[in-house]
Design a protein around this motif. Sequence first.
Motif, PDB file in Angstrom:
ATOM      1  N   MET A  98      -2.301  -2.871  15.419  1.00 44.41           N
ATOM      2  CA  MET A  98      -1.834  -2.675  14.054  1.00 44.41           C
ATOM      3  C   MET A  98      -0.853  -3.790  13.700  1.00 44.41           C
ATOM      4  O   MET A  98       0.162  -3.954  14.352  1.00 44.41           O
ATOM      5  N   ALA A  99      -1.155  -4.562  12.678  1.00 47.33           N
ATOM      6  CA  ALA A  99      -0.299  -5.673  12.260  1.00 47.33           C
ATOM      7  C   ALA A  99       0.826  -5.153  11.376  1.00 47.33           C
ATOM      8  O   ALA A  99       0.620  -4.279  10.534  1.00 47.33           O
ATOM      9  N   THR A 100       1.988  -5.671  11.609  1.00 49.71           N
ATOM     10  CA  THR A 100       3.118  -5.296  10.762  1.00 49.71           C
ATOM     11  C   THR A 100       3.384  -6.435   9.780  1.00 49.71           C
ATOM     12  O   THR A 100       3.053  -7.590  10.034  1.00 49.71           O
ATOM     13  N   THR A 101       3.976  -6.085   8.667  1.00 50.64           N
ATOM     14  CA  THR A 101       4.286  -7.098   7.659  1.00 50.64           C
ATOM     15  C   THR A 101       5.790  -7.174   7.456  1.00 50.64           C
ATOM     16  O   THR A 101       6.500  -6.167   7.560  1.00 50.64           O
ATOM     17  N   THR A 102       6.253  -8.339   7.158  1.00 47.74           N
ATOM     18  CA  THR A 102       7.680  -8.523   6.892  1.00 47.74           C
ATOM     19  C   THR A 102       7.975  -8.115   5.450  1.00 47.74           C
ATOM     20  O   THR A 102       7.061  -7.961   4.633  1.00 47.74           O
ATOM     21  N   ALA A 103       9.246  -7.965   5.155  1.00 46.69           N
ATOM     22  CA  ALA A 103       9.649  -7.614   3.787  1.00 46.69           C
ATOM     23  C   ALA A 103       9.195  -8.695   2.812  1.00 46.69           C
ATOM     24  O   ALA A 103       8.727  -8.395   1.706  1.00 46.69           O
ATOM     25  N   ALA A 104       9.312  -9.947   3.212  1.00 49.71           N
ATOM     26  CA  ALA A 104       8.891 -11.052   2.342  1.00 49.71           C
ATOM     27  C   ALA A 104       7.392 -10.982   2.080  1.00 49.71           C
ATOM     28  O   ALA A 104       6.936 -11.226   0.948  1.00 49.71           O
ATOM     29  N   GLN A 105       6.610 -10.645   3.086  1.00 49.56           N
ATOM     30  CA  GLN A 105       5.163 -10.532   2.908  1.00 49.56           C
ATOM     31  C   GLN A 105       4.814  -9.370   1.975  1.00 49.56           C
ATOM     32  O   GLN A 105       3.919  -9.481   1.142  1.00 49.56           O
ATOM     33  N   ARG A 106       5.562  -8.261   2.115  1.00 48.70           N
ATOM     34  CA  ARG A 106       5.320  -7.114   1.237  1.00 48.70           C
ATOM     35  C   ARG A 106       5.664  -7.454  -0.218  1.00 48.70           C
ATOM     36  O   ARG A 106       4.942  -7.083  -1.139  1.00 48.70           O
ATOM     37  N   ARG A 107       6.766  -8.192  -0.440  1.00 50.05           N
ATOM     38  CA  ARG A 107       7.129  -8.607  -1.794  1.00 50.05           C
ATOM     39  C   ARG A 107       6.078  -9.536  -2.380  1.00 50.05           C
ATOM     40  O   ARG A 107       5.706  -9.421  -3.548  1.00 50.05           O
ATOM     41  N   GLU A 108       5.582 -10.454  -1.566  1.00 51.71           N
ATOM     42  CA  GLU A 108       4.555 -11.383  -2.040  1.00 51.71           C
ATOM     43  C   GLU A 108       3.275 -10.634  -2.389  1.00 51.71           C
ATOM     44  O   GLU A 108       2.635 -10.912  -3.404  1.00 51.71           O
ATOM     45  N   GLN A 109       2.905  -9.659  -1.591  1.00 51.02           N
ATOM     46  CA  GLN A 109       1.713  -8.854  -1.868  1.00 51.02           C
ATOM     47  C   GLN A 109       1.896  -8.076  -3.167  1.00 51.02           C
ATOM     48  O   GLN A 109       0.981  -8.013  -3.989  1.00 51.02           O
ATOM     49  N   ALA A 110       3.087  -7.522  -3.375  1.00 48.69           N
ATOM     50  CA  ALA A 110       3.351  -6.788  -4.616  1.00 48.69           C
ATOM     51  C   ALA A 110       3.254  -7.728  -5.810  1.00 48.69           C
ATOM     52  O   ALA A 110       2.711  -7.376  -6.859  1.00 48.69           O
ATOM     53  N   ARG A 111       3.774  -8.952  -5.664  1.00 48.13           N
ATOM     54  CA  ARG A 111       3.732  -9.938  -6.753  1.00 48.13           C
ATOM     55  C   ARG A 111       2.282 -10.254  -7.134  1.00 48.13           C
ATOM     56  O   ARG A 111       1.940 -10.372  -8.303  1.00 48.13           O
ATOM     57  N   VAL A 112       1.426 -10.362  -6.147  1.00 54.31           N
ATOM     58  CA  VAL A 112       0.011 -10.638  -6.400  1.00 54.31           C
ATOM     59  C   VAL A 112      -0.626  -9.466  -7.142  1.00 54.31           C
ATOM     60  O   VAL A 112      -1.501  -9.656  -7.979  1.00 54.31           O
ATOM     61  N   GLU A 113      -0.165  -8.270  -6.860  1.00 53.92           N
ATOM     62  CA  GLU A 113      -0.767  -7.073  -7.445  1.00 53.92           C
ATOM     63  C   GLU A 113      -0.194  -6.708  -8.809  1.00 53.92           C
ATOM     64  O   GLU A 113      -0.686  -5.790  -9.453  1.00 53.92           O
ATOM     65  N   TYR A 114       0.864  -7.392  -9.281  1.00 57.33           N
ATOM     66  CA  TYR A 114       1.412  -7.093 -10.606  1.00 57.33           C
ATOM     67  C   TYR A 114       0.348  -7.342 -11.667  1.00 57.33           C
ATOM     68  O   TYR A 114      -0.360  -8.342 -11.629  1.00 57.33           O
ATOM     69  N   ASP A 115       0.246  -6.403 -12.601  1.00 53.75           N
ATOM     70  CA  ASP A 115      -0.712  -6.533 -13.690  1.00 53.75           C
ATOM     71  C   ASP A 115      -0.105  -5.891 -14.929  1.00 53.75           C
ATOM     72  O   ASP A 115       0.000  -4.671 -15.022  1.00 53.75           O
ATOM     73  N   ALA A 116       0.308  -6.703 -15.883  1.00 49.92           N
ATOM     74  CA  ALA A 116       0.998  -6.214 -17.077  1.00 49.92           C
ATOM     75  C   ALA A 116       0.118  -5.331 -17.957  1.00 49.92           C
ATOM     76  O   ALA A 116       0.621  -4.636 -18.827  1.00 49.92           O
ATOM     77  N   PHE A 117      -1.212  -5.338 -17.727  1.00 52.34           N
ATOM     78  CA  PHE A 117      -2.089  -4.458 -18.485  1.00 52.34           C
ATOM     79  C   PHE A 117      -2.024  -3.012 -17.991  1.00 52.34           C
ATOM     80  O   PHE A 117      -2.489  -2.103 -18.672  1.00 52.34           O
ATOM     81  N   ILE A 118      -1.464  -2.794 -16.827  1.00 47.11           N
ATOM     82  CA  ILE A 118      -1.345  -1.445 -16.267  1.00 47.11           C
ATOM     83  C   ILE A 118       0.008  -0.872 -16.677  1.00 47.11           C
ATOM     84  O   ILE A 118       1.053  -1.450 -16.385  1.00 47.11           O
TER      85      ILE A 118
END
Length: 132
Positions: free
Chosen positions: A1-21
């Motif tokens: 099981m791979a773990t993610t750092t806080a920075a990686q989680r923030r970057e993933q959230a940034r990619v998933e931002y969608d102002a239409f939602i």
Amino acid sequence: MATTTAAQRREQARVEYDAFIKACPTHQLVGRISEKWACLTLAALVPGPRRYSDISRTMAGVSPKMLTQTLRSLERDGLVSRTVTPSVPVRVDYELTALGRSLSELMASVKHWAETHIEEVHEARERYDAEA
């Protein structure tokens, strides 16, 4: 099981931002910065720090309550800084932050576009109303 750092989680959230939602925080931010008084307040602060009364005089038609709410929300979002200088009477200055300056350029462009193209918009409205 791979773990993610806080920075990686923030970057993933940034990619998933969608102002239409609607539930996306960017949706709320777009709503706030596209409000009429927010746009005009940011544009009014482009020349540099200003006192509340100076901003109010520049923006004819804004109520004291609305200007105060707008300045507070822009300050909360990190777009405007508020500096209180202890004196008699107390002096309060508002200024764009670096983040606010980056946005104010866009807002000043929107303001300029509106001032430049208002006649074309009026003509389009008249044509539409005549056809309707």
